[in-house]
Design a protein around this motif. Structure first.
Motif, PDB file in Angstrom:
ATOM      1  N   GLY A   1       0.806  -1.217   0.000  1.00 45.50           N
ATOM      2  CA  GLY A   1       0.000   0.000   0.000  1.00 45.50           C
ATOM      3  C   GLY A   1       0.836   1.262   0.000  1.00 45.50           C
ATOM      4  N   GLN A   2       1.980   1.201   0.646  1.00 48.16           N
ATOM      5  CA  GLN A   2       2.868   2.361   0.674  1.00 48.16           C
ATOM      6  C   GLN A   2       3.346   2.707  -0.738  1.00 48.16           C
ATOM      7  OE1 GLN A   2       3.537   3.933   3.917  1.00 48.16           O
ATOM      8  NE2 GLN A   2       1.737   2.634   4.087  1.00 48.16           N
TER       9      GLN A   2
ATOM     10  N   GLY B   1       0.872   4.460   7.910  1.00 55.23           N
ATOM     11  CA  GLY B   1       1.830   5.534   7.670  1.00 55.23           C
ATOM     12  C   GLY B   1       3.252   5.094   7.963  1.00 55.23           C
ATOM     13  N   GLU B   2       3.957   5.916   8.699  1.00 59.76           N
ATOM     14  CA  GLU B   2       5.362   5.599   9.005  1.00 59.76           C
ATOM     15  C   GLU B   2       5.506   4.391   9.931  1.00 59.76           C
ATOM     16  OE1 GLU B   2       6.149   8.739  12.656  1.00 59.76           O
ATOM     17  OE2 GLU B   2       6.368   9.449  10.587  1.00 59.76           O
ATOM     18  N   ASN B   3       4.401   3.938  10.511  1.00 62.64           N
ATOM     19  CA  ASN B   3       4.436   2.772  11.402  1.00 62.64           C
ATOM     20  C   ASN B   3       4.100   1.462  10.694  1.00 62.64           C
ATOM     21  OD1 ASN B   3       5.120   4.211  13.763  1.00 62.64           O
ATOM     22  ND2 ASN B   3       2.997   4.883  13.957  1.00 62.64           N
TER      23      ASN B   3
ATOM     24  N   MET C   1       4.177  -2.200  12.395  1.00 67.24           N
ATOM     25  CA  MET C   1       2.955  -2.986  12.597  1.00 67.24           C
ATOM     26  C   MET C   1       3.095  -4.370  11.957  1.00 67.24           C
ATOM     27  SD  MET C   1       0.789  -1.350  14.505  1.00 67.24           S
ATOM     28  CE  MET C   1      -0.831  -2.048  14.180  1.00 67.24           C
ATOM     29  N   TRP C   2       3.743  -4.437  10.806  1.00 67.30           N
ATOM     30  CA  TRP C   2       3.950  -5.731  10.161  1.00 67.30           C
ATOM     31  C   TRP C   2       4.855  -6.609  11.028  1.00 67.30           C
ATOM     32  CZ3 TRP C   2       2.127  -9.243   7.208  1.00 67.30           C
ATOM     33  CH2 TRP C   2       2.935 -10.237   6.682  1.00 67.30           C
TER      34      TRP C   2
END
Length: 186
Positions: free
Chosen positions: A115-116, A141-143, A147-148
């Protein structure tokens, strides 16, 4: 288990990615983009609910943060598009175990990584889009990587007994169901 899922679903992942990327490359307006988001919303709406009804914070402590349908809904509203589901996705009815839900969530969470890239592609292709209209693809976002990694750590360290074959079948079936949905739903 997750490394095995990655290898075993590579073909399925490539097939659905090919369909989605082609759809993205063919977008020429915000309206077409909104229609694609609506298609994704229709696929994920019931699926995400089903996964959240099976997996709770004991397996994934941050499960309540993993709500991508909310981002799709926000994007649709910000694009002045209806968010009223018109076609029911019956695929979630096939998910009944924690292992299957993990396989589905593997697909959903893995898509945040791509998605990024898609968000950047969309900004170039449709420069009038704002970040408030691509929440779904910006995801965490930047996280996103954090999160992954947290998802992977939680699954690898769980004390819940998971059936790898069930998770694998569910991941493969999710990719297949999404591909069919994208090819047949308008």
């Amino acid at each position: 288990m997750l490394d095995h899922l990655k290898i075993a679903t590579k073909t399925n992942h490539s097939s659905v990615e090919k369909v989605l990327v082609q759809k993205l490359k063919n977008l020429s307006s915000q309206e077409e983009y909104a229609n694609l988001l609506f298609q994704l919303y229709g696929f994920y709406f019931e699926l995400e609910k089903k996964v959240h009804s099976i997996i709770d914070n004991t397996l994934l402590p941050d499960m309540s943060k993993r709500v991508h349908v909310a981002n799709l809904h926000t994007d649709l509203i910000n694009l002045n598009h209806s968010a009223a589901i018109t076609t029911v996705n019956n695929y979630p009815d096939t998910i009944s175990s924690i292992s299957e839900a993990i396989g589905v969530l593997y697909v959903i969470e893995g898509s945040t990584l791509g998605g990024q890239f898609i968000a950047g592609m969309l900004k170039k292709q449709l420069p009038t889009l704002t970040d408030s209209q691509i929440n779904y693809f910006l995801s965490y976002g930047e996280n996103t990587m954090k999160m992954w990694k947290q998802f992977k750590i939680s699954i690898e360290n769980t004390t819940v007994v998971l059936d790898e074959e069930s998770a694998l079948n569910a991941a493969q079936n999710t990719f297949k169901a999404l591909e069919i949905w994208l090819q047949t739903k308008q």
